[in-house]
Write a protein that holds these residues in place. Sequence first.
Motif, PDB file in Angstrom:
ATOM      1  N   TYR A  12       0.858  -1.177   0.000  1.00 35.96           N
ATOM      2  CA  TYR A  12       0.000   0.000   0.000  1.00 35.96           C
ATOM      3  C   TYR A  12       0.904   1.240   0.000  1.00 35.96           C
ATOM      4  N   ASP A  13       0.883   1.999  -1.075  1.00 33.81           N
ATOM      5  CA  ASP A  13       1.711   3.205  -1.215  1.00 33.81           C
ATOM      6  C   ASP A  13       3.176   2.920  -0.888  1.00 33.81           C
ATOM      7  N   ASP A  40      -1.383  -4.916  -4.996  1.00 35.81           N
ATOM      8  CA  ASP A  40      -1.599  -3.486  -4.815  1.00 35.81           C
ATOM      9  C   ASP A  40      -2.869  -3.300  -3.994  1.00 35.81           C
ATOM     10  N   ASN A  41      -2.691  -2.878  -2.755  1.00 32.23           N
ATOM     11  CA  ASN A  41      -3.802  -2.797  -1.821  1.00 32.23           C
ATOM     12  C   ASN A  41      -4.397  -1.387  -1.790  1.00 32.23           C
ATOM     13  N   ALA A  42      -4.990  -0.977  -2.936  1.00 29.12           N
ATOM     14  CA  ALA A  42      -5.646   0.335  -3.074  1.00 29.12           C
ATOM     15  C   ALA A  42      -4.651   1.472  -2.893  1.00 29.12           C
ATOM     16  N   SER A  43      -3.489   1.338  -3.511  1.00 32.80           N
ATOM     17  CA  SER A  43      -2.463   2.382  -3.409  1.00 32.80           C
ATOM     18  C   SER A  43      -2.892   3.647  -4.147  1.00 32.80           C
ATOM     19  N   THR A  44      -2.337   4.770  -3.691  1.00 31.56           N
ATOM     20  CA  THR A  44      -2.597   6.052  -4.342  1.00 31.56           C
ATOM     21  C   THR A  44      -1.355   6.580  -5.043  1.00 31.56           C
ATOM     22  N   ARG A  63      -9.979  -3.976  -1.180  1.00 29.53           N
ATOM     23  CA  ARG A  63     -10.286  -3.929   0.258  1.00 29.53           C
ATOM     24  C   ARG A  63      -9.009  -3.626   1.031  1.00 29.53           C
ATOM     25  N   ARG A  64      -9.003  -2.527   1.775  1.00 32.73           N
ATOM     26  CA  ARG A  64      -7.821  -2.175   2.530  1.00 32.73           C
ATOM     27  C   ARG A  64      -7.615  -3.161   3.680  1.00 32.73           C
ATOM     28  N   GLY A  65      -6.377  -3.536   3.887  1.00 32.00           N
ATOM     29  CA  GLY A  65      -6.045  -4.453   4.987  1.00 32.00           C
ATOM     30  C   GLY A  65      -5.028  -5.481   4.529  1.00 32.00           C
ATOM     31  N   ALA A  69      -5.038  -8.475   1.514  1.00 30.97           N
ATOM     32  CA  ALA A  69      -4.047  -8.464   0.438  1.00 30.97           C
ATOM     33  C   ALA A  69      -3.274  -9.780   0.384  1.00 30.97           C
ATOM     34  N   THR A 167      -7.595  -6.788  11.309  1.00 29.37           N
ATOM     35  CA  THR A 167      -6.788  -5.792  10.615  1.00 29.37           C
ATOM     36  C   THR A 167      -5.319  -5.879  11.006  1.00 29.37           C
TER      37      THR A 167
END
Length: 289
Positions: A12-13, A40-44, A63-65, A69, A167
Motif C-alpha cells: 500500500y503506497d 496493490d492494496n488500493a495504493s494512491t 479492500r484495505r487491509g 491483500a 486488521t
Amino acid sequence: MPVRLSVVIPAYDEAGSLGATLASLAEQQTASEVEVIVVDNASTDATAAVAARYGARVLVEPRRGVCAARQCGTLAARGEIVVSTDADTRFLPGWLQRIEDGFVDDVVAVAGPCRYADAPWWARIFPPLYFAALAARYRLTGRVGYITATNVAFRRADFPGYDTSLTQGGDEVDFLRRLRRRGRVVWDAGNPVSTSSRRMNQGLVHTVVVSYGYHYALNLAVNRVAARPLLGAAPAIREQDTARIQRRRRRWRVGTAAAIGALVLVRRHASRRRAPSAPRITGPLRDVR
C-alpha cells in the motif's frame, strides 16, 4: 519448469521502497522457478508501476487491509510453496533456497526472524532478544511461539486462509494458530530478513503502548471476539512520514531541553532569594568570656 515458490508481497503506497525489495529478490540464488506477486492494496501512488517495472505479477485488492491483500495473493499463487514477506524488506542471497530446503517430511511451514534496519538503540536490543528467546523455546520444545509475516512460508496445499476480519495480527498470531492444525511449523533462526524500522521511529513508549499495545494486541483480541473489524488498522507509516516524525521528535527534544533548562534557572533563582543572609554586626567586637 513448474513454479515451485510464490513470493507474495502486499503493498500500500510502497513506491518508495518496493523497488529495492524486488531488486533484492531478483538476486536470490535458487534453482527453482519463482514467481513474485505484488498485491496493490488500493495504493494512491505508483506502487503498481514499480512492481510491473521489476517484472512482478501485479494483482489488485481494493479492500484495505494486509490480511485481505495476503489472502488475494495466496489464492492466486501458482507455486507449491507460498512465501510471505513485505514491501520494505531485504533478503540474504540464499534466503529462498534455505526456505525451500526446510520443507521436508511433515513440515507445513517454515518461519524465521527479522532484523530492523537503521533502528533506534532500543530496537537493536529488544527485538533480537525476543527472537533469541523464540529460538531457545523452539530448541527446547519444538514449538514455534510466534511468526512474523515478513519471513514465513507454507505449503499452498495446507493454506488455512487468513482471517480477513482482523486488521492486525491476523497474518501472524492467528495465522500461526491455523497452521499448527495442519502440521509441523519449523523455526529457522539462521535465516533472517532485514526490514524497515519506520514504525519504531515514533519512540519506545509509542511503539509499546500504541503500535503494539493498541493497534496490535487489543486490535487482535477485540476483532477476533467481534468477528469483524471494530478497531481500524494502524495508520500507514511511509518514508515521507518517517522524515516528518523525525523532525517532530527533534523539535520535541529541543523544546524539552529548553523547558528543563528554564526550570533549573527558575529554581536556582528562587533558592537564592530564600537563602538567609548573614547577620550584620555593628560596633566594635568584644570578648564576652
